[in-house]
Design a protein around this motif. Structure first.
Motif, short mmCIF file in Angstrom:
data_model
loop_
_atom_site.label_atom_id
_atom_site.label_comp_id
_atom_site.label_asym_id
_atom_site.label_seq_id
_atom_site.Cartn_x
_atom_site.Cartn_y
_atom_site.Cartn_z
N MET A 107 4.28 6.82 -10.02
CA MET A 107 2.86 6.51 -9.92
C MET A 107 2.43 6.64 -8.48
O MET A 107 3.17 6.30 -7.56
CB MET A 107 2.60 5.08 -10.42
CG MET A 107 1.12 4.74 -10.56
SD MET A 107 0.89 3.13 -11.37
CE MET A 107 1.17 2.07 -9.97
N SER A 108 1.23 7.16 -8.20
CA SER A 108 0.77 7.36 -6.84
C SER A 108 0.43 6.04 -6.20
O SER A 108 0.29 5.02 -6.85
CB SER A 108 -0.46 8.28 -6.84
OG SER A 108 -1.60 7.55 -7.25
N VAL A 152 3.94 5.52 -20.41
CA VAL A 152 3.25 4.33 -20.91
C VAL A 152 3.23 3.26 -19.84
O VAL A 152 2.19 2.65 -19.54
CB VAL A 152 3.93 3.80 -22.19
CG1 VAL A 152 3.33 2.44 -22.59
CG2 VAL A 152 3.78 4.78 -23.34
N GLN A 153 4.39 3.02 -19.22
CA GLN A 153 4.48 2.00 -18.18
C GLN A 153 3.60 2.35 -16.99
O GLN A 153 2.91 1.48 -16.43
CB GLN A 153 5.93 1.85 -17.72
CG GLN A 153 6.19 0.64 -16.85
CD GLN A 153 5.94 -0.66 -17.60
OE1 GLN A 153 6.42 -0.85 -18.71
NE2 GLN A 153 5.16 -1.55 -17.00
N ALA A 154 3.58 3.63 -16.60
CA ALA A 154 2.75 4.05 -15.46
C ALA A 154 1.27 3.82 -15.74
O ALA A 154 0.52 3.35 -14.88
CB ALA A 154 3.02 5.52 -15.14
N VAL A 155 0.84 4.13 -16.95
CA VAL A 155 -0.57 3.93 -17.32
C VAL A 155 -0.92 2.45 -17.33
O VAL A 155 -1.96 2.04 -16.79
CB VAL A 155 -0.86 4.57 -18.69
CG1 VAL A 155 -2.24 4.13 -19.21
CG2 VAL A 155 -0.79 6.09 -18.60
N ALA A 211 -4.23 7.52 -10.74
CA ALA A 211 -3.29 6.54 -10.19
C ALA A 211 -1.93 6.62 -10.86
O ALA A 211 -0.89 6.40 -10.24
CB ALA A 211 -3.86 5.14 -10.33
N ALA A 212 -1.93 6.94 -12.16
CA ALA A 212 -0.68 6.99 -12.92
C ALA A 212 0.01 8.35 -12.83
O ALA A 212 1.17 8.48 -13.24
CB ALA A 212 -0.95 6.65 -14.38
#
Length: 337
Positions: free
Chosen positions: A1-2, A45-48, A22-23
């Motif tokens: 993730m950024s 999914v986790q990144a979002v 962002a993700a």
């Protein structure tokens, strides 16, 4: 993730495009994750979810409705054990408040199975429920985080889970268990068996902490052979109690952490009347016909219907004021000697 920072409070509301940037995923992937869609890799999914939480993103409620501004009038309720009368009372409490506001319930039974709970949450989201009231099974709660990120109001009843921002109503499990165990210790008991649900269950952990705290405060060591957790129904509790009674140094008292364990223990004692005559029992949660039990029984009571009412009131307040701070309410217990 950024490393893109969250928007300041005074800036415009974050968008799907902001979450995607962002993700490090596409806006379509964000939409699929937040709608509970399949076939998205767990790391995405986790990144979002992390990006949505960091940005304070909430999906627009009107975008989920049948028509802009219109609600369905449905509240999804997920309980863990439909066979337990305790949860019937919780459901009745929810229904009392929700129907008075002109809404209806969709009810599902997870059976303490996280995969079934996930399927029910996704199904209820697909049916456009206006909110979810859940007794969580524990474990991976990605589906609950997804629901919150998608803008669906969530209230948790009886149990709290880490990583999920929601309104929560609990029972004062630890202090209730501590007081019940302290009563047994004051009666002179030193070999007190603990019967409880599996350790992953939130209420079981808290009630065990209360049991252990009472022993610690009294300076009494706990025999690990008397600690029995993992009984999810009365049949399993019956078998464990029979085993304890057959031991070389059986307990003189029992602390039961829920009503299903209590009923199983009482069945075992009914089969061993000589042991039952000297046994003292403290039970967390009342149960049907408890006042008629012919054994030395005390009960740590609370009102499961009020637990349901409180969760439903939280839901109604959340629907009326979506941006308000999450509430945490802890209901008291009462010791009935």
């Amino acid at each position: 993730m950024s490393g893109r920072p969250a928007k300041n409070r005074g800036s415009a509301a974050p968008t799907v495009q902001d979450v995607a940037a962002a993700a490090g995923v596409s806006p379509m992937t964000v939409s699929r994750v937040l709608s509970g869609g399949p076939n998205v890799r767990p790391e995405k999914v986790q990144a979002v979810l992390d990006a949505a939480a960091a940005l304070g993103y909430r999906r627009n409620e009107n975008a989920r409705s049948l028509r802009p501004g219109q609600r369905t009038g449905l509240i999804g309720v997920i309980i863990t054990n439909v066979a337990n009368p305790y949860y019937a009372q919780v459901q009745l409490g929810v229904e009392e408040i929700v129907t008075a506001d002109g809404m209806l319930l969709l009810v599902g039974n997870s059976g303490e199975d996280i995969e079934r709970e996930r399927a029910l949450v996704n199904d209820f989201i697909g049916r456009k429920v206006d909110g979810l009231i859940v007794v969580p099974a524990g474990g991976d709660v990605t589906h609950l985080r997804t629901a919150v990120a998608a803008g669906i109001p969530l209230a948790l009843a009886s149990r709290q889970v880490d990583g999920v921002t929601a309104d929560v109503v609990l029972v004062d499990d630890e202090n209730g268990a501590r007081d019940g165990t302290a009563f047994l210790i004051a009666q002179g008991h030193r070999r007190i068996a603990f019967l409880g649900n599996r350790a992953s269950v939130f209420t079981s952990r808290r009630r065990r902490l209360g049991f252990e705290r009472a022993h610690h405060e009294a300076g009494i060591a706990i025999d690990p052979d008397l600690m029995r957790a993992g009984q999810n129904d009365d049949a399993a509790a019956h078998d464990v109690m029979v085993e304890l009674l057959a031991g070389d140094d059986p307990p003189t008292a029992v602390f039961s952490a829920n009503n299903r364990n209590t009923i199983g223990a009482l069945r075992a004692l009914a089969e061993h009347p000589e042991a039952a005559a000297a046994m003292r029992i403290v039970a967390f949660d009342d149960f049907e016909l408890s006042a008629l039990v012919p054994f030395d029984l005390s009960v740590i009571e609370h009102d499961p219907r009020e637990l349901g009412r409180t969760a439903a009131r939280m839901m109604m307040q959340r629907l009326a004021a979506p941006e308000s701070e999450p509430q945490l309410v802890e209901l008291p217990t009462r010791f009935r000697e």
